[in-house]
Design a protein around this motif. Structure first.
Motif, PDB file in Angstrom:
ATOM      1  N   ALA A 145       0.772  -1.182  -0.059  1.00  0.00           N
ATOM      2  CA  ALA A 145       0.097  -0.012   0.032  1.00  0.00           C
ATOM      3  C   ALA A 145       0.617   1.442  -0.014  1.00  0.00           C
ATOM      4  CB  ALA A 145      -0.867  -0.071   1.210  1.00  0.00           C
ATOM      5  N   SER A 146       2.114   1.276   0.328  1.00  0.00           N
ATOM      6  CA  SER A 146       3.014   2.450   0.450  1.00  0.00           C
ATOM      7  C   SER A 146       3.878   2.493  -0.738  1.00  0.00           C
ATOM      8  CB  SER A 146       3.739   2.435   2.103  1.00  0.00           C
ATOM      9  OG  SER A 146       4.440   1.340   1.871  1.00  0.00           O
ATOM     10  N   GLY A 147       3.725   1.458  -1.482  1.00  0.00           N
ATOM     11  CA  GLY A 147       4.464   1.859  -2.980  1.00  0.00           C
ATOM     12  C   GLY A 147       5.964   0.710  -2.711  1.00  0.00           C
ATOM     13  N   ARG A 148       6.021   0.248  -1.895  1.00  0.00           N
ATOM     14  CA  ARG A 148       7.485  -0.618  -1.446  1.00  0.00           C
ATOM     15  C   ARG A 148       7.244  -1.949  -2.550  1.00  0.00           C
ATOM     16  NH1 ARG A 148       7.011   1.469   3.616  1.00  0.00           N
ATOM     17  NH2 ARG A 148       8.910   1.995   4.607  1.00  0.00           N
ATOM     18  N   PHE A 149       8.458  -1.974  -3.068  1.00  0.00           N
ATOM     19  CA  PHE A 149       8.471  -2.811  -4.206  1.00  0.00           C
ATOM     20  C   PHE A 149       9.234  -4.248  -3.581  1.00  0.00           C
ATOM     21  CE2 PHE A 149      11.052  -4.955  -7.851  1.00  0.00           C
ATOM     22  CZ  PHE A 149      10.220  -5.124  -8.633  1.00  0.00           C
ATOM     23  N   SER A 150       8.686  -5.379  -4.049  1.00  0.00           N
ATOM     24  CA  SER A 150       9.298  -6.339  -3.749  1.00  0.00           C
ATOM     25  C   SER A 150       8.926  -7.718  -4.806  1.00  0.00           C
ATOM     26  CB  SER A 150       8.926  -7.121  -2.441  1.00  0.00           C
ATOM     27  OG  SER A 150       7.513  -7.314  -2.335  1.00  0.00           O
ATOM     28  N   PHE A 151       9.473  -9.054  -4.721  1.00  0.00           N
ATOM     29  CA  PHE A 151       8.943 -10.119  -5.376  1.00  0.00           C
ATOM     30  C   PHE A 151       8.062 -11.059  -4.705  1.00  0.00           C
ATOM     31  CE2 PHE A 151      12.362  -8.611  -8.061  1.00  0.00           C
ATOM     32  CZ  PHE A 151      12.019  -8.611  -9.265  1.00  0.00           C
ATOM     33  N   ALA A 152       6.668 -11.406  -5.155  1.00  0.00           N
ATOM     34  CA  ALA A 152       6.001 -12.265  -4.406  1.00  0.00           C
ATOM     35  C   ALA A 152       6.196 -13.471  -4.840  1.00  0.00           C
ATOM     36  CB  ALA A 152       4.456 -11.792  -4.515  1.00  0.00           C
ATOM     37  N   CYS A 153       6.363 -14.580  -4.266  1.00  0.00           N
ATOM     38  CA  CYS A 153       6.648 -16.015  -4.656  1.00  0.00           C
ATOM     39  C   CYS A 153       5.332 -16.683  -4.133  1.00  0.00           C
ATOM     40  CB  CYS A 153       7.831 -16.403  -4.130  1.00  0.00           C
ATOM     41  SG  CYS A 153       8.275 -18.168  -4.708  1.00  0.00           S
ATOM     42  N   PHE A 154       4.733 -17.437  -5.260  1.00  0.00           N
ATOM     43  CA  PHE A 154       3.554 -18.545  -4.899  1.00  0.00           C
ATOM     44  C   PHE A 154       3.941 -19.730  -5.257  1.00  0.00           C
ATOM     45  CE2 PHE A 154       2.311 -14.135  -5.689  1.00  0.00           C
ATOM     46  CZ  PHE A 154       1.489 -13.833  -4.809  1.00  0.00           C
ATOM     47  N   ALA A 155       3.691 -20.823  -4.376  1.00  0.00           N
ATOM     48  CA  ALA A 155       3.836 -22.238  -4.509  1.00  0.00           C
ATOM     49  C   ALA A 155       2.967 -22.629  -3.672  1.00  0.00           C
ATOM     50  CB  ALA A 155       5.411 -22.708  -4.414  1.00  0.00           C
ATOM     51  N   ASP A 156       2.361 -23.949  -4.161  1.00  0.00           N
ATOM     52  CA  ASP A 156       1.509 -24.852  -3.382  1.00  0.00           C
ATOM     53  C   ASP A 156       0.361 -24.345  -3.000  1.00  0.00           C
ATOM     54  OD1 ASP A 156       3.198 -26.998  -3.838  1.00  0.00           O
ATOM     55  OD2 ASP A 156       4.455 -26.704  -1.975  1.00  0.00           O
ATOM     56  N   GLY A 157      -0.264 -23.459  -3.530  1.00  0.00           N
ATOM     57  CA  GLY A 157      -1.691 -22.541  -3.395  1.00  0.00           C
ATOM     58  C   GLY A 157      -1.227 -21.577  -2.285  1.00  0.00           C
TER      59      GLY A 157
END
Length: 387
Positions: free
Chosen positions: A350-362
């Motif tokens: 919400a504050s604009g911080r950038f990162s990489f989201a990693c999704f696995a196994d639901g």
């Protein structure tokens, strides 16, 4: 005369629309002035007592928490180690009062235990230990290296003034002196969010609730057929369908073939020398060697190349994805290893911080969990999201 008046009104309307659009994307100056948590006021309070004080005085200091006009609550801490000691100004990324050594705007200053001299300093650019500016003295000036997710993007930017004085000034001063030689807007994600960020937001919503999830259709490829659902079943989001495809893929090649049939353009990270579509975007000058997470070990390591059929070492994957995402904002990435499948997308909070989201196994995995579960090397498939 009538048409001339209408023409002027049309021009004025276009200009006003452009002005509103420009205001929706913060400029670098407004971002640094209003959104970057700069604890300069606290650092100035302790410039004589910690940053430039005799080492014995610093060793006697423990820690304190003080309010900052821009950064909220700031923890000031001195930490004596073996051959060095640290002076830290830690920001709290939330209003909870939990201080994190690697939160955006936090400072870690390394001083020599024998001489008391400042050796170097880190200013963290995101809530991540691999995203920082490294300051180090050179004669009467200060040099600046920019590192994002471990990738050395720029080395040796020059800032006038001894490092002691640079550390007492706002971070915006460093940006102002170096902005002609480096694109700081890219570091803070001020170039706008692509479809990949939308997909990450959709997955956060999809995995965080049990009810129907409706998402923007912009992440679907133009040729993708509509998904049939029974009257009693809620519609499944395109983002979730893509995650399921990645999770169930037998191999990277099978995944690429399956996604191509659904209208997704894909390409593997393969060496540029043997590729007809070389890796786009800026190239890293090196990879940071942060065996000490607060103080980088020099010199920087050589940035590893992607090996066809084998992939990249786990330690350099985020750096590679960051570099690629600069020129591919509408791409997400499948990580494929022995018994491991994951979908990775750029994400903004919400504050604009950038990162990489990693999704696995639901579910979403932290990068620490990924490192514990995945192989040492992973193959990467770039997946384009078309409108």
């Amino acid at each position: 005369m009538k048409y001339h008046r209408q023409f002027l009104v049309a021009i004025a309307l276009c200009l006003s629309i452009q002005a509103v659009a420009a205001e929706s994307i913060p400029t670098l100056a407004s971002f640094l002035g209003h959104s970057f948590p700069d604890n300069t006021d606290v650092r100035k309070q302790y410039w004589n007592n910690l940053i430039t004080a005799p080492k014995e005085s610093v060793w006697a200091f423990t820690e304190r928490v003080l309010p900052s006009a821009s950064a909220g609550q700031v923890k000031v801490r001195a930490q004596r180690r073996g051959g060095d000691f640290l002076v830290q100004f830690l920001n709290s990324p939330t209003s909870s009062g939990n201080f994190v050594e690697y939160s955006r705007g936090s400072y870690a200053i390394q001083r020599d235990s024998k001489t008391g001299y400042i050796l170097q300093a880190k200013i963290f650019l995101q809530d991540d230990p691999g995203c920082y500016v490294r300051l180090y003295p050179q004669a009467e000036g200060t040099r600046v290296d920019v590192v994002m997710y471990g990738a050395l993007l720029k080395k040796g930017l020059y800032v006038s003034g001894l490092i002691y004085y640079v550390l007492a000034e706002p971070f915006s001063n460093i940006v102002d002196q170096t902005r002609r030689s480096f694109d700081w807007a890219t570091v803070f994600g001020l170039d706008g969010q692509g479809r990949a960020a939308t997909l990450a937001q959709d997955l956060h919503a999809s995995l965080g609730q049990a009810g129907p999830v409706f998402v923007q259709a912009s992440i679907l490829p133009a040729s993708a057929p509509p998904q049939a659902t029974s009257p009693s079943a809620p519609p499944v989001s395109p983002a979730r369908l893509l995650l399921d495809s990645v999770s169930k893929a037998a191999s990277l090649d099978a995944l690429a073939q399956g996604l191509a049939g659904k209208g997704y353009p894909t390409s593997e990270f393969i060496p540029a020398a043997s590729s007809t579509t070389p890796l786009p975007g800026p190239q890293a000058l090196g990879l940071s060697n942060d065996s000490d997470p607060l103080v980088p070990v020099l010199p920087y390591r050589s940035f590893p190349r992607y090996e066809a059929g084998k992939g990249l070492p786990l330690a350099s994957i985020r750096a590679s994805l960051y570099l690629d995402s600069l020129s591919s904002p509408d791409a997400v990435y499948a990580l494929v290893g022995e018994g491991f499948r994951a979908l990775v997308a750029p994400s903004f909070d919400a504050s604009g911080r950038f990162s990489f989201a990693c999704f696995a196994d639901g579910r979403e995995l932290s990068w620490e969990e990924l490192g514990a579960r995945a192989d040492r090397s992973l193959r990467i498939l770039r997946i384009g999201l078309q409108g």
